[in-house]
Write an enzyme that holds these catalytic residues in place. Structure first.
Site, PDB file in Angstrom:
ATOM      1  N   ASP A  51      31.552  33.501  18.870  1.00  0.00           N
ATOM      2  CA  ASP A  51      31.903  32.147  19.280  1.00  0.00           C
ATOM      3  C   ASP A  51      32.543  32.236  20.663  1.00  0.00           C
ATOM      4  O   ASP A  51      33.624  32.803  20.822  1.00  0.00           O
ATOM      5  CB  ASP A  51      32.877  31.549  18.263  1.00  0.00           C
ATOM      6  CG  ASP A  51      33.179  30.080  18.528  1.00  0.00           C
ATOM      7  OD1 ASP A  51      32.974  29.623  19.661  1.00  0.00           O
ATOM      8  OD2 ASP A  51      33.639  29.399  17.589  1.00  0.00           O
ATOM      9  N   HIS A  52      31.875  31.660  21.657  1.00  0.00           N
ATOM     10  CA  HIS A  52      32.355  31.786  23.032  1.00  0.00           C
ATOM     11  C   HIS A  52      33.649  31.017  23.275  1.00  0.00           C
ATOM     12  O   HIS A  52      34.284  31.173  24.327  1.00  0.00           O
ATOM     13  CB  HIS A  52      31.285  31.298  24.013  1.00  0.00           C
ATOM     14  CG  HIS A  52      31.141  32.178  25.219  1.00  0.00           C
ATOM     15  ND1 HIS A  52      32.214  32.622  25.952  1.00  0.00           N
ATOM     16  CD2 HIS A  52      30.037  32.690  25.827  1.00  0.00           C
ATOM     17  CE1 HIS A  52      31.789  33.365  26.948  1.00  0.00           C
ATOM     18  NE2 HIS A  52      30.471  33.435  26.910  1.00  0.00           N
ATOM     19  N   ARG A  53      34.068  30.201  22.316  1.00  0.00           N
ATOM     20  CA  ARG A  53      35.337  29.495  22.484  1.00  0.00           C
ATOM     21  C   ARG A  53      36.536  30.413  22.268  1.00  0.00           C
ATOM     22  O   ARG A  53      37.616  30.158  22.810  1.00  0.00           O
ATOM     23  CB  ARG A  53      35.418  28.324  21.493  1.00  0.00           C
ATOM     24  CG  ARG A  53      34.386  27.231  21.709  1.00  0.00           C
ATOM     25  CD  ARG A  53      34.449  26.200  20.601  1.00  0.00           C
ATOM     26  NE  ARG A  53      34.114  26.781  19.298  1.00  0.00           N
ATOM     27  CZ  ARG A  53      34.132  26.094  18.150  1.00  0.00           C
ATOM     28  NH1 ARG A  53      34.496  24.821  18.155  1.00  0.00           N
ATOM     29  NH2 ARG A  53      33.795  26.680  17.013  1.00  0.00           N
TER      30      ARG A  53
END
Length: 434
Positions: free
Chosen positions: A404-406
């Site tokens: 998850d790039h967040r």
């Protein structure tokens, strides 16, 4: 007679599918005796009955889905004044009895009051009032061209049409004016109303599409739960994927030296070490915050006859390599036997997957929502590999990380994957650091 309703079986589930009835109408049941097998999105569970007595009715057949709170069965007691029940069926489900006699007495009193207030009406229902309609009593008005304007009356007189052009347009197209809703003042039918009706009739009603030929598989139970979770992951998580090829020759040698430890267990061991160095990947997003978790509850993908399941090894960071391997083996056996409980498949913080067992090299896996990442390993095969400047045939595999790039940037994800790759290529060194 008390009704036994389908309780909340945990994890906020809203419905369950009846698999098998364990009792029949007329059977004597005791407190906490299993009466039905129900399949939820997580597992097949036996549901115990909190009442004692004789089954007088069952609701639902095998294969039918019931909502939580729907009546499963009715239990009649040989002694109506005796009502024994346990009170602790399942999560969040009470067994208190509803005072039905009190409600019946209350309804009877209400009916008596209504009869006294409205003696001329059956069961106390007031007679419908007669509402005078001014339009019915009024004389027909005269239009501007001397033509009498028709007005609808309360008792079914002609529809309200003033313009003879409107009448002609309706007559030429075979429209019944008494079936057209007028939008003019006082309900007068205008030309636009007739044209609207003509346009509606001119629009062909599309024929229902014929069902596509083939076999249909309902998305329910475990398959439905997996489909919903994967769709949520794709919809909510902005994922990215990184991968690397690794020399797994020494990895296979280390596994051979520890017969009780599987390849997946050894990869899980290195994953836990990597999460200790890169804790951002052991996290989840809640609202506008990233929650970095202290405990590692490691999930692993397992293929069963019922479909894909993800058992969870809790507190994996506290286990030795042998203990972690034993827990994975035990959960895998339970999954294949259908013995996993909903608790065994929830609460994971990170997932590993050995998709090499399917004979594939790599996979852009879908993250197990609400986790932040999933690590997978492909098949291990012979490939040419440079060793100390010389070309050699080595055992090579591909590691893939979807994240998850967040929760982190590519540098963190790449650092984690490189650390696990180094452990795979030099397992003895990695295990020596434990």
């Amino acid at each position: 007679m008390p009704d036994f309703r389908l309780p909340d079986l945990g994890e906020g589930l809203t419905e369950g599918e009846i698999v098998t009835w364990l009792v029949s109408v007329g059977d004597q049941v005791s407190i906490d005796q299993p009466v039905v097998e129900v399949e939820t999105a997580k597992a097949v569970v036996e549901v115990p009955c909190p009442f004692e007595g004789v089954v007088s009715a069952r609701f639902g057949e095998p294969g039918e889905k019931l909502a939580v709170g729907a009546v499963l069965l009715t239990v009649g007691d040989p002694e109506p004044e005796s009502s024994e029940y346990s009170g602790n069926v399942l999560i969040g489900y009470g067994t208190s009895r509803t005072p039905r006699r009190r409600r019946r007495e209350s309804n009877a009193r209400n009916a008596s009051v209504l009869r006294s207030e409205h003696p001329s009406s059956a069961l106390g229902t007031p007679e419908p009032a007669t509402i005078p309609t001014a339009r019915a009593a009024a004389a027909p008005a005269t239009g501007g061209n001397g033509t009498a304007a028709s007005r609808p009356a309360a008792n079914g007189s002609a529809p309200a049409v003033i313009s003879p052009l409107v009448r002609q347009l309706a007559r030429e197209n075979g429209l019944a004016l008494d079936r057209i809703h007028g939008t003019g003042p006082g309900g007068v039918i205008r030309r636009a109303d007739v044209e609207r009706e003509l346009a509606a009739r001119a629009t062909p009603t599309p024929a229902p599409a014929a069902p596509a030929p083939g076999r249909r598989i309902p998305l329910r139970g475990l398959r439905g739960a997996v489909a919903a979770k994967l769709a949520t992951s794709r919809r909510e998580i902005p994922e990215a994927t990184v991968w690397v090829d690794v020399d797994a020759t020494d990895f296979l040698a280390a596994r051979a030296a520890m017969p009780s430890v599987s390849l997946l267990a050894l990869l899980a061991r290195f994953t836990v070490l990597g999460l200790k160095k890169f804790p951002e990947l052991n996290s989840r997003v809640e609202g506008d915050e990233v929650v970095v978790l202290d405990q590692v509850h490691l999930g692993f993908a397992a293929q069963t006859d019922r479909g894909l399941v993800v058992p969870v090894v809790r507190d994996a960071h506290t286990l030795t390599t042998a203990e972690l391997a034993g827990a994975i083996a035990a959960h895998t056996a339970s999954a294949r036997e259908g013995g996993l409980t909903p608790t065994d498949m929830t609460g994971g913080t990170f997932t590993v997957n050995n998709y090499g067992v399917f004979g594939v090299d790599g996979s852009a896996a879908i993250i197990n929502h609400p986790e932040a990442a999933i690590l997978g390993i492909g098949r291990i095969i012979d490939r040419p590999w440079a060793v100390d400047g010389q070309l050699a045939v080595r055992k090579v595999a591909q590691l893939t990380l979807a994240f998850d790039h967040r929760v982190c940037d590519g540098g963190t994800a790449g650092g984690f994957l490189r650390f696990v790759a180094d452990c795979v290529e030099s397992p003895i060194t990695a295990l020596a650091d434990l």
